[in-house]
Design a protein around this motif. Structure first.
Motif: not given
Length: 85
Positions: A64-79, A49-62
């Motif tokens: 990291i790219s929004k696609n990278k954030a989405a890919n990381l969240k997807s892989k972590l959820a799968h893990h 939950v915390k890491i997902s929010a962190m990735l979204d925040r980084l993507a919104s501030k550019k």
């Protein structure tokens, strides 16, 4: 070296942004790495939950790219889904 006052200021701004982005991106990478090492499902879900929010925040501030954030969240959820309850 730049001759205009505005370009000198721009160089200062770019450098401070670069360092800030580097710090937050490295922090996120370490958090993702630590979550991948977790074996307890409940603990991993709480961290996700915390890491997902962190990735979204980084993507919104550019940072990291929004696609990278989405890919990381997807892989972590799968893990986390694969972890034993």
């Amino acid at each position: 070296m730049a001759n205009h006052k505005s370009s000198i200021k721009r160089i200062r701004q770019i450098e401070s942004r670069r360092l800030r982005n580097r710090y937050y991106a490295k922090t996120a990478r370490n958090a993702v790495r630590n979550l991948r090492k977790m074996t307890d499902k409940a603990e991993a879900q709480a961290a996700f939950v915390k890491i997902s929010a962190m990735l979204d925040r980084l993507a919104s501030k550019k940072s990291i790219s929004k696609n990278k954030a989405a890919n990381l969240k997807s892989k972590l959820a799968h893990h986390i889904a694969k972890l034993a309850a």
